[in-house]
Design a protein around this motif. Structure first.
Motif, PDB file in Angstrom:
ATOM      1  N   GLN A 112       0.829  -1.205   0.000  1.00  0.00           N
ATOM      2  CA  GLN A 112       0.000   0.000   0.000  1.00  0.00           C
ATOM      3  C   GLN A 112       0.865   1.257   0.000  1.00  0.00           C
ATOM      4  OE1 GLN A 112      -2.308  -1.067   3.521  1.00  0.00           O
ATOM      5  NE2 GLN A 112      -4.199  -0.957   2.308  1.00  0.00           N
ATOM      6  N   PHE A 113       1.906   1.228   0.800  1.00  0.00           N
ATOM      7  CA  PHE A 113       2.805   2.385   0.872  1.00  0.00           C
ATOM      8  C   PHE A 113       3.500   2.597  -0.467  1.00  0.00           C
ATOM      9  CE2 PHE A 113       6.769   4.585   1.718  1.00  0.00           C
ATOM     10  CZ  PHE A 113       6.373   5.604   2.563  1.00  0.00           C
ATOM     11  N   ASP A 114       4.061   1.526  -1.019  1.00  0.00           N
ATOM     12  CA  ASP A 114       4.813   1.633  -2.270  1.00  0.00           C
ATOM     13  C   ASP A 114       3.934   2.055  -3.444  1.00  0.00           C
ATOM     14  OD1 ASP A 114       7.112   0.902  -0.950  1.00  0.00           O
ATOM     15  OD2 ASP A 114       7.113  -1.174  -1.675  1.00  0.00           O
ATOM     16  N   ASP A 115       2.720   1.517  -3.519  1.00  0.00           N
ATOM     17  CA  ASP A 115       1.827   1.841  -4.636  1.00  0.00           C
ATOM     18  C   ASP A 115       1.523   3.332  -4.696  1.00  0.00           C
ATOM     19  OD1 ASP A 115       1.751  -0.796  -5.407  1.00  0.00           O
ATOM     20  OD2 ASP A 115      -0.234  -1.206  -4.554  1.00  0.00           O
ATOM     21  N   VAL A 116       1.240   3.923  -3.540  1.00  0.00           N
ATOM     22  CA  VAL A 116       0.903   5.347  -3.495  1.00  0.00           C
ATOM     23  C   VAL A 116       2.124   6.211  -3.799  1.00  0.00           C
ATOM     24  CG1 VAL A 116       0.148   7.222  -1.978  1.00  0.00           C
ATOM     25  CG2 VAL A 116      -1.076   5.047  -1.982  1.00  0.00           C
ATOM     26  N   ILE A 117       3.254   5.862  -3.232  1.00  0.00           N
ATOM     27  CA  ILE A 117       4.474   6.622  -3.502  1.00  0.00           C
ATOM     28  C   ILE A 117       4.855   6.538  -4.979  1.00  0.00           C
ATOM     29  CG2 ILE A 117       6.953   6.771  -3.031  1.00  0.00           C
ATOM     30  CD1 ILE A 117       5.206   7.868  -0.764  1.00  0.00           C
ATOM     31  N   ASN A 118       4.695   5.370  -5.572  1.00  0.00           N
ATOM     32  CA  ASN A 118       5.088   5.186  -6.976  1.00  0.00           C
ATOM     33  C   ASN A 118       4.260   6.038  -7.928  1.00  0.00           C
ATOM     34  OD1 ASN A 118       7.212   3.408  -6.570  1.00  0.00           O
ATOM     35  ND2 ASN A 118       5.922   1.584  -6.730  1.00  0.00           N
ATOM     36  N   ILE A 119       2.967   6.161  -7.679  1.00  0.00           N
ATOM     37  CA  ILE A 119       2.107   6.981  -8.546  1.00  0.00           C
ATOM     38  C   ILE A 119       2.196   8.450  -8.169  1.00  0.00           C
ATOM     39  CG2 ILE A 119      -0.264   7.490  -9.238  1.00  0.00           C
ATOM     40  CD1 ILE A 119       0.761   4.968 -10.507  1.00  0.00           C
ATOM     41  N   ASN A 120       1.987   8.759  -6.909  1.00  0.00           N
ATOM     42  CA  ASN A 120       1.844  10.151  -6.467  1.00  0.00           C
ATOM     43  C   ASN A 120       3.144  10.926  -6.456  1.00  0.00           C
ATOM     44  OD1 ASN A 120      -0.692   9.134  -6.014  1.00  0.00           O
ATOM     45  ND2 ASN A 120      -0.846   9.820  -3.891  1.00  0.00           N
ATOM     46  N   LEU A 121       4.256  10.248  -6.248  1.00  0.00           N
ATOM     47  CA  LEU A 121       5.536  10.937  -6.132  1.00  0.00           C
ATOM     48  C   LEU A 121       6.471  10.595  -7.290  1.00  0.00           C
ATOM     49  CD1 LEU A 121       7.206  12.863  -4.406  1.00  0.00           C
ATOM     50  CD2 LEU A 121       8.033  10.883  -3.108  1.00  0.00           C
ATOM     51  N   LYS A 122       6.784   9.310  -7.458  1.00  0.00           N
ATOM     52  CA  LYS A 122       7.665   8.923  -8.558  1.00  0.00           C
ATOM     53  C   LYS A 122       7.047   9.276  -9.904  1.00  0.00           C
ATOM     54  CE  LYS A 122      10.135   5.013 -10.604  1.00  0.00           C
ATOM     55  NZ  LYS A 122      10.306   3.539 -10.604  1.00  0.00           N
ATOM     56  N   GLY A 123       5.718   9.142 -10.016  1.00  0.00           N
ATOM     57  CA  GLY A 123       5.048   9.475 -11.259  1.00  0.00           C
ATOM     58  C   GLY A 123       5.239  10.936 -11.638  1.00  0.00           C
ATOM     59  N   VAL A 124       5.193  11.809 -10.658  1.00  0.00           N
ATOM     60  CA  VAL A 124       5.394  13.246 -10.911  1.00  0.00           C
ATOM     61  C   VAL A 124       6.842  13.505 -11.312  1.00  0.00           C
ATOM     62  CG1 VAL A 124       5.349  15.536  -9.856  1.00  0.00           C
ATOM     63  CG2 VAL A 124       3.512  13.905  -9.382  1.00  0.00           C
ATOM     64  N   PHE A 125       7.769  12.844 -10.635  1.00  0.00           N
ATOM     65  CA  PHE A 125       9.180  12.948 -11.006  1.00  0.00           C
ATOM     66  C   PHE A 125       9.390  12.509 -12.451  1.00  0.00           C
ATOM     67  CE2 PHE A 125      13.197  10.661 -11.583  1.00  0.00           C
ATOM     68  CZ  PHE A 125      14.124  11.645 -11.298  1.00  0.00           C
ATOM     69  N   ASN A 126       8.828  11.355 -12.813  1.00  0.00           N
ATOM     70  CA  ASN A 126       8.987  10.832 -14.166  1.00  0.00           C
ATOM     71  C   ASN A 126       8.472  11.804 -15.220  1.00  0.00           C
ATOM     72  OD1 ASN A 126      10.163   8.402 -13.378  1.00  0.00           O
ATOM     73  ND2 ASN A 126       8.221   7.281 -13.367  1.00  0.00           N
ATOM     74  N   CYS A 127       7.248  12.286 -15.018  1.00  0.00           N
ATOM     75  CA  CYS A 127       6.627  13.176 -16.010  1.00  0.00           C
ATOM     76  C   CYS A 127       7.391  14.483 -16.142  1.00  0.00           C
ATOM     77  CB  CYS A 127       5.173  13.448 -15.631  1.00  0.00           C
ATOM     78  SG  CYS A 127       4.080  12.016 -15.767  1.00  0.00           S
ATOM     79  N   THR A 128       7.779  15.057 -15.021  1.00  0.00           N
ATOM     80  CA  THR A 128       8.471  16.348 -15.055  1.00  0.00           C
ATOM     81  C   THR A 128       9.848  16.221 -15.680  1.00  0.00           C
ATOM     82  OG1 THR A 128       7.263  17.015 -13.065  1.00  0.00           O
ATOM     83  CG2 THR A 128       9.194  18.321 -13.666  1.00  0.00           C
ATOM     84  N   GLN A 129      10.593  15.205 -15.273  1.00  0.00           N
ATOM     85  CA  GLN A 129      11.930  15.033 -15.838  1.00  0.00           C
ATOM     86  C   GLN A 129      11.871  14.785 -17.340  1.00  0.00           C
ATOM     87  OE1 GLN A 129      14.524  11.573 -14.869  1.00  0.00           O
ATOM     88  NE2 GLN A 129      15.866  13.115 -13.929  1.00  0.00           N
ATOM     89  N   SER A 130      10.814  14.125 -17.793  1.00  0.00           N
ATOM     90  CA  SER A 130      10.691  13.793 -19.209  1.00  0.00           C
ATOM     91  C   SER A 130      10.341  15.008 -20.075  1.00  0.00           C
ATOM     92  CB  SER A 130       9.630  12.695 -19.402  1.00  0.00           C
ATOM     93  OG  SER A 130       9.659  12.184 -20.706  1.00  0.00           O
ATOM     94  N   VAL A 131       9.645  16.002 -19.511  1.00  0.00           N
ATOM     95  CA  VAL A 131       9.235  17.158 -20.328  1.00  0.00           C
ATOM     96  C   VAL A 131      10.203  18.329 -20.285  1.00  0.00           C
ATOM     97  CG1 VAL A 131       6.792  16.577 -20.021  1.00  0.00           C
ATOM     98  CG2 VAL A 131       7.827  18.335 -18.566  1.00  0.00           C
ATOM     99  N   ILE A 132      11.081  18.384 -19.288  1.00  0.00           N
ATOM    100  CA  ILE A 132      11.827  19.634 -19.077  1.00  0.00           C
ATOM    101  C   ILE A 132      12.803  19.945 -20.211  1.00  0.00           C
ATOM    102  CG2 ILE A 132      11.551  19.748 -16.579  1.00  0.00           C
ATOM    103  CD1 ILE A 132      14.381  18.566 -16.328  1.00  0.00           C
ATOM    104  N   SER A 133      13.314  18.934 -20.893  1.00  0.00           N
ATOM    105  CA  SER A 133      14.225  19.241 -22.001  1.00  0.00           C
ATOM    106  C   SER A 133      13.489  19.980 -23.111  1.00  0.00           C
ATOM    107  CB  SER A 133      14.864  17.961 -22.546  1.00  0.00           C
ATOM    108  OG  SER A 133      13.884  17.085 -23.073  1.00  0.00           O
ATOM    109  N   HIS A 134      12.240  19.613 -23.355  1.00  0.00           N
ATOM    110  CA  HIS A 134      11.448  20.277 -24.387  1.00  0.00           C
ATOM    111  C   HIS A 134      11.075  21.697 -23.959  1.00  0.00           C
ATOM    112  CE1 HIS A 134      11.082  16.489 -26.554  1.00  0.00           C
ATOM    113  NE2 HIS A 134      10.801  15.914 -25.401  1.00  0.00           N
ATOM    114  N   MET A 135      10.698  21.858 -22.707  1.00  0.00           N
ATOM    115  CA  MET A 135      10.366  23.198 -22.214  1.00  0.00           C
ATOM    116  C   MET A 135      11.594  24.090 -22.184  1.00  0.00           C
ATOM    117  SD  MET A 135       7.645  22.472 -19.136  1.00  0.00           S
ATOM    118  CE  MET A 135       5.976  21.890 -19.471  1.00  0.00           C
ATOM    119  N   SER A 136      12.740  23.539 -21.766  1.00  0.00           N
ATOM    120  CA  SER A 136      13.973  24.328 -21.698  1.00  0.00           C
ATOM    121  C   SER A 136      14.391  24.806 -23.083  1.00  0.00           C
ATOM    122  CB  SER A 136      15.093  23.497 -21.070  1.00  0.00           C
ATOM    123  OG  SER A 136      14.796  23.161 -19.728  1.00  0.00           O
ATOM    124  N   ALA A 137      14.229  23.942 -24.074  1.00  0.00           N
ATOM    125  CA  ALA A 137      14.629  24.294 -25.434  1.00  0.00           C
ATOM    126  C   ALA A 137      13.831  25.468 -25.982  1.00  0.00           C
ATOM    127  CB  ALA A 137      14.472  23.081 -26.355  1.00  0.00           C
TER     128      ALA A 137
END
Length: 246
Positions: free
Chosen positions: A105-130
């Motif tokens: 239960q702990f891991d599932d929530v952390i993986n979506i709510n926290l790691k998921g945000v990290f994944n999405c943000t890290q993936s878009v920033i190169s395009h936004m920075s450019a």
């Protein structure tokens, strides 16, 4: 038309607050890519907007999986050429008291709510920075600010989002990217509406406005932070909770 010609990715966009944000962003002129794991609801939403002036693109996405997120970002850029806005709205709850909460239960929530945000943000920033421009909006919660009984995992994930928001604002601001967070209070999403009336009444009693929020209330905050009206706001946590008293 505050988002005219902007391309926005909204995660968790097929229901509740996310769906309200999708509708609001389209109304304000944005081209919206909906990222959600619920393929049936996502396809239904895509079909509903197929003949709209600004059709919606749905991409099935597991935000906790980096490969899935990278494919989302790749498809968005290939289809529309850019990404202007990212709304990290996807989140789950798996509530339990501390002594009963399982590691899963702990891991599932952390993986979506926290790691998921990290994944999405890290993936878009190169395009936004450019392009020297971007708006990133993270969905925290009053539970992340005040804590909440039975939500060790959820409160931890939402509190951590505040720290990441402030850190990213400092790192990315010089690249023209604004990073802010919204901390919703008790909001009448489909999940909350299923709660017993006595619980809903108790929730209302701790809100100074004496009502629960509507998904549109949170979507309006997303809209403001995504628009040019918020260009000088960075690293801020916007509480949209009706004046909660916890």
């Amino acid at each position: 038309m505050r988002l005219q010609d902007k391309v926005a990715i909204i995660t968790g966009g097929v229901s509740g607050i996310g769906l309200a944000a999708v509708k609001k962003f389209v109304e304000e002129g944005a081209t919206v890519v909906v990222a959600d794991f619920n393929e049936a609801a996502g396809k239904e939403l895509e079909v509903a907007y197929a003949k709209h002036e600004r059709p919606i693109l749905y991409v099935q996405t597991d935000t906790s999986n980096r490969e899935s997120v990278d494919l989302l970002v790749q498809r968005t850029v290939e289809t529309y050429g850019k990404i202007d806005i990212l709304v990290n709205n996807a989140g789950i709850t798996k509530d339990a008291m501390l002594h009963k909460m399982t590691e899963q239960q702990f891991d599932d929530v952390i993986n979506i709510n926290l790691k998921g945000v990290f994944n999405c943000t890290q993936s878009v920033i190169s395009h936004m920075s450019a392009q020297g421009y971007g708006k990133i909006i993270n969905t925290s919660s009053v539970s992340g600010v005040y804590g909440n009984i039975g939500q060790t995992n959820y409160a931890a994930s939402k509190a951590a989002l505040i720290g990441m928001t402030k850190t990213w604002a400092k790192e990315l601001g010089r690249k023209g990217i604004n990073v802010n967070a919204v901390a919703p209070g008790f909001t009448l999403t489909p999940m909350v509406q299923k709660m017993p009336e006595e619980i809903l009444a108790k929730m209302e009693s701790v809100v100074s406005l004496q009502r629960l929020g509507q998904p549109e209330d949170i979507a309006n905050a997303y809209l403001f932070l995504a628009s040019n009206e918020s260009d000088y706001i960075n690293g801020h946590v916007l509480h949209v909770d009706g004046g909660i008293m916890m």
